[in-house]
Design a protein around this motif. Structure first.
Motif, mmCIF file in Angstrom:
data_model
loop_
_atom_site.group_PDB
_atom_site.id
_atom_site.type_symbol
_atom_site.label_atom_id
_atom_site.label_comp_id
_atom_site.label_asym_id
_atom_site.label_seq_id
_atom_site.Cartn_x
_atom_site.Cartn_y
_atom_site.Cartn_z
ATOM 1 N N ARG A 1 34.882 -12.497 -8.235
ATOM 2 C CA ARG A 1 35.261 -11.179 -8.707
ATOM 3 C C ARG A 1 36.781 -11.073 -8.665
ATOM 4 O O ARG A 1 37.420 -11.422 -7.672
ATOM 5 C CB ARG A 1 34.647 -10.100 -7.813
ATOM 6 C CG ARG A 1 35.153 -8.678 -8.038
ATOM 7 C CD ARG A 1 34.590 -8.064 -9.275
ATOM 8 N NE ARG A 1 35.154 -6.737 -9.529
ATOM 9 C CZ ARG A 1 34.827 -5.969 -10.558
ATOM 10 N NH1 ARG A 1 33.924 -6.394 -11.430
ATOM 11 N NH2 ARG A 1 35.390 -4.794 -10.723
ATOM 12 N N ILE B 1 45.498 -15.502 -10.870
ATOM 13 C CA ILE B 1 44.336 -16.328 -11.215
ATOM 14 C C ILE B 1 44.687 -17.805 -11.350
ATOM 15 O O ILE B 1 43.839 -18.669 -11.149
ATOM 16 C CB ILE B 1 43.658 -15.835 -12.505
ATOM 17 C CG1 ILE B 1 44.673 -15.754 -13.649
ATOM 18 C CG2 ILE B 1 42.979 -14.495 -12.284
ATOM 19 C CD1 ILE B 1 44.043 -15.370 -14.982
ATOM 20 N N SER C 1 45.485 -11.670 -13.851
ATOM 21 C CA SER C 1 44.403 -11.183 -14.694
ATOM 22 C C SER C 1 44.748 -9.806 -15.268
ATOM 23 O O SER C 1 45.140 -8.910 -14.520
ATOM 24 C CB SER C 1 43.100 -11.086 -13.891
ATOM 25 O OG SER C 1 42.076 -10.507 -14.677
ATOM 26 N N THR D 1 34.240 -10.407 -13.533
ATOM 27 C CA THR D 1 33.737 -11.627 -12.906
ATOM 28 C C THR D 1 34.101 -12.833 -13.756
ATOM 29 O O THR D 1 33.871 -12.835 -14.972
ATOM 30 C CB THR D 1 32.211 -11.564 -12.736
ATOM 31 O OG1 THR D 1 31.870 -10.420 -11.941
ATOM 32 C CG2 THR D 1 31.686 -12.820 -12.046
ATOM 33 N N VAL D 2 34.659 -13.857 -13.131
ATOM 34 C CA VAL D 2 35.060 -15.074 -13.854
ATOM 35 C C VAL D 2 33.811 -15.846 -14.283
ATOM 36 O O VAL D 2 32.953 -16.150 -13.449
ATOM 37 C CB VAL D 2 35.946 -15.965 -12.969
ATOM 38 C CG1 VAL D 2 36.303 -17.264 -13.689
ATOM 39 C CG2 VAL D 2 37.203 -15.225 -12.549
ATOM 40 N N GLU E 1 37.769 -16.809 -19.059
ATOM 41 C CA GLU E 1 36.861 -15.800 -19.608
ATOM 42 C C GLU E 1 36.322 -14.965 -18.460
ATOM 43 O O GLU E 1 35.876 -15.513 -17.444
ATOM 44 C CB GLU E 1 35.720 -16.453 -20.383
ATOM 45 C CG GLU E 1 36.157 -17.012 -21.726
ATOM 46 C CD GLU E 1 34.989 -17.509 -22.566
ATOM 47 O OE1 GLU E 1 33.855 -17.562 -22.026
ATOM 48 O OE2 GLU E 1 35.193 -17.831 -23.751
ATOM 49 N N ILE E 2 36.388 -13.644 -18.644
ATOM 50 C CA ILE E 2 36.007 -12.699 -17.587
ATOM 51 C C ILE E 2 34.976 -11.720 -18.150
ATOM 52 O O ILE E 2 35.176 -11.133 -19.219
ATOM 53 C CB ILE E 2 37.237 -11.932 -17.074
ATOM 54 C CG1 ILE E 2 38.281 -12.908 -16.520
ATOM 55 C CG2 ILE E 2 36.833 -10.912 -16.011
ATOM 56 C CD1 ILE E 2 39.597 -12.257 -16.146
ATOM 57 N N GLU E 3 33.902 -11.555 -17.421
ATOM 58 C CA GLU E 3 32.879 -10.585 -17.806
ATOM 59 C C GLU E 3 33.265 -9.228 -17.225
ATOM 60 O O GLU E 3 33.433 -9.089 -16.010
ATOM 61 C CB GLU E 3 31.511 -11.027 -17.278
ATOM 62 C CG GLU E 3 30.349 -10.231 -17.866
ATOM 63 C CD GLU E 3 29.011 -10.799 -17.445
ATOM 64 O OE1 GLU E 3 28.230 -11.211 -18.311
ATOM 65 O OE2 GLU E 3 28.755 -10.836 -16.218
ATOM 66 N N THR E 4 33.427 -8.254 -18.115
ATOM 67 C CA THR E 4 33.861 -6.923 -17.695
ATOM 68 C C THR E 4 32.768 -5.913 -17.963
ATOM 69 O O THR E 4 31.811 -6.180 -18.703
ATOM 70 C CB THR E 4 35.131 -6.504 -18.447
ATOM 71 O OG1 THR E 4 34.835 -6.412 -19.844
ATOM 72 C CG2 THR E 4 36.247 -7.508 -18.233
#
Length: 431
Positions: free
Chosen positions: A30, A37, A51, A56-57, A76-79
């Protein structure tokens, strides 16, 4: 949920790609907005990427040592909520380390001390040997015990240590203190090992990345492209050391003087007569630029590798100002706080082994410069002065030059002129 793609931004003029030096995050971690990063290295500096979003990466661009092109996916990050592919983040302004540094055959801790490049590995403890009886018992029946041959002193020592001499293997006809020592060090099946034997250590592989790889590339390019030659001269610094001691005795709150500020003054006073040494050579364009100002690089050993912070306009500074700037730049380089401007643009480099000394060095030129100077250890030994033998403090001074630009006569003449100033230190302070 949305997938946010953080693309590597433009982190320097003319930079096409950057190397991944290290990750601060891993897949599944997270991250918060503005959290570090990754550390990325370009041809100019190492920069810390942050970032632009929280989330979450889910994917990383590669491993340390891999190259990432500007504008390509870095993370790539999940938002949470709706999202789209991210635009490149703002340019990073803070540069933390330069790769514009020579590694002169490890001749220089520079202004610091020398350090090992490979991390230490604890050796594996050898398996406990199976006790073996005294060889004098071998081949005899269970009811026959051969005498244990040892001197009264060895027997007494064994009793004090609680060692059964029957378990000690002698190196010869009888047990000696050395055999008892070997038993204490290596166990009952010790055999005999010569003094100084150390436990083996495991092999290891260390990936050459980041600063170490840049240094390797720079040094290979320097040796491959520049025809080096080195000239070494012995200098009597007895009077200079006496002058330095007197200056330090009355320095007040000013920094303590080492040899370097005095040497820099001598170099700067001599260079106007030898402009071919304070120069940079663009071998692709076939142009040599002879610089009027002396921007002196100082090879400095850091945990990240050898770096070269630069004293700007060294010719305009006195010994106290030089001492202050040397300390400031060395501290900034070692702490990772030196800026890109402080780590580039040198016109001539000085590399010193400091307390490690050495009789002579053959330093590697900091390309595209055309010369590098290396003072060596000051030693005291007898020398003739007239018909008398006196104790003198002597120092060898090395200079490596690019033979495409600098002739041997010029290099030798320059060092002789510097020598005159150092051996007559009052000349250093003439108006």
């Amino acid at each position: 949920m949305a997938l946010f793609t953080f693309k590597l931004p433009d982190i320097g003029e003319g930079i096409a790609q950057a190397e991944i030096v290290g990750w601060h995050v891993q897949v599944g971690d997270r991250v918060e907005e503005d959290q570090p990063i990754a550390d990325m290295m370009t041809d100019k500096a190492t920069v810390e990427m942050e970032s632009p979003v929280a989330g979450t990466v889910v994917r990383l661009a590669g491993e340390p040592g891999d190259q990432v092109s500007i504008g390509s996916m870095l993370v790539e990050i999940e938002t949470e909520g709706e999202g789209a592919v991210a635009a490149p983040a703002p340019s990073v302004e803070t540069a933390e380390a330069s790769i514009d540094a020579p590694l002169p055959s490890r001749e220089g801790p520079g202004v610091g001390g020398e350090q090992s490049e490979l991390p230490a590995v604890e050796p594996e403890a050898p398996a406990s040997p199976v006790p073996t009886p005294n060889p004098s018992l071998e081949g005899r029946g269970p009811d026959v015990a051969a005498p244990i041959l040892a001197s009264p002193a060895v027997r007494a020592r064994a009793r004090e240590l609680g060692v059964d001499l029957a378990l000690v293997k002698p190196n010869g006809d009888h047990i000696r203190h050395a055999d008892l020592d070997a038993y204490l060090l290596y166990g009952a099946g010790q055999g005999y090992r010569p003094a100084g034997r150390v436990a083996p250590r495991a092999d290891e592989q260390v990936k050459v990345i980041g600063m170490r790889r840049r240094i390797a590339e720079n040094m290979a390019a320097s040796k491959r492209n520049i025809p080096h030659f080195t000239y070494v001269e012995e200098i009597d610094v007895t009077a200079l050391e006496e002058a330095r001691a007197q200056l330090n005795a009355h320095r007040g709150d000013r920094p303590k003087l080492t040899m370097l500020p005095l040497l820099i003054v001598a170099i700067c006073r001599t260079l106007p007569d030898f402009p071919m040494l304070n120069a940079r050579y663009d071998d692709e364009a076939g142009v040599v630029t002879r610089h009027g100002a002396v921007h002196l690089g100082m090879a400095t050993q850091t945990d990240a590798g050898l770096m070269v912070p630069v004293i700007r306009d060294a010719q305009d500074r006195n010994v106290w100002q030089l001492a202050t700037e040397i300390r400031r730049l060395a501290d900034a380089a070692r702490s990772g706080k030196a800026t890109s401007a402080e780590l580039s643009g040198s016109t001539l480099t000085l590399t010193s082994l400091g307390p490690l000394g050495g009789i002579a060095t053959t330093p590697v030129i900091n390309r595209p410069e055309v010369a590098i100077i290396g003072p060596n250890r000051v030693i005291e030994r007898p020398m003739f002065r007239g018909e008398e033998i006196v104790a003198a403090k002597l120092m060898n001074l090395s200079i490596s030059c690019d033979h495409r630009v600098v002739d041997g006569w010029d290099a030798a003449s320059f060092v002789q002129a510097v020598r005159k100033l150092l051996e007559t230190p009052v000349l250093l302070f003439e108006g």
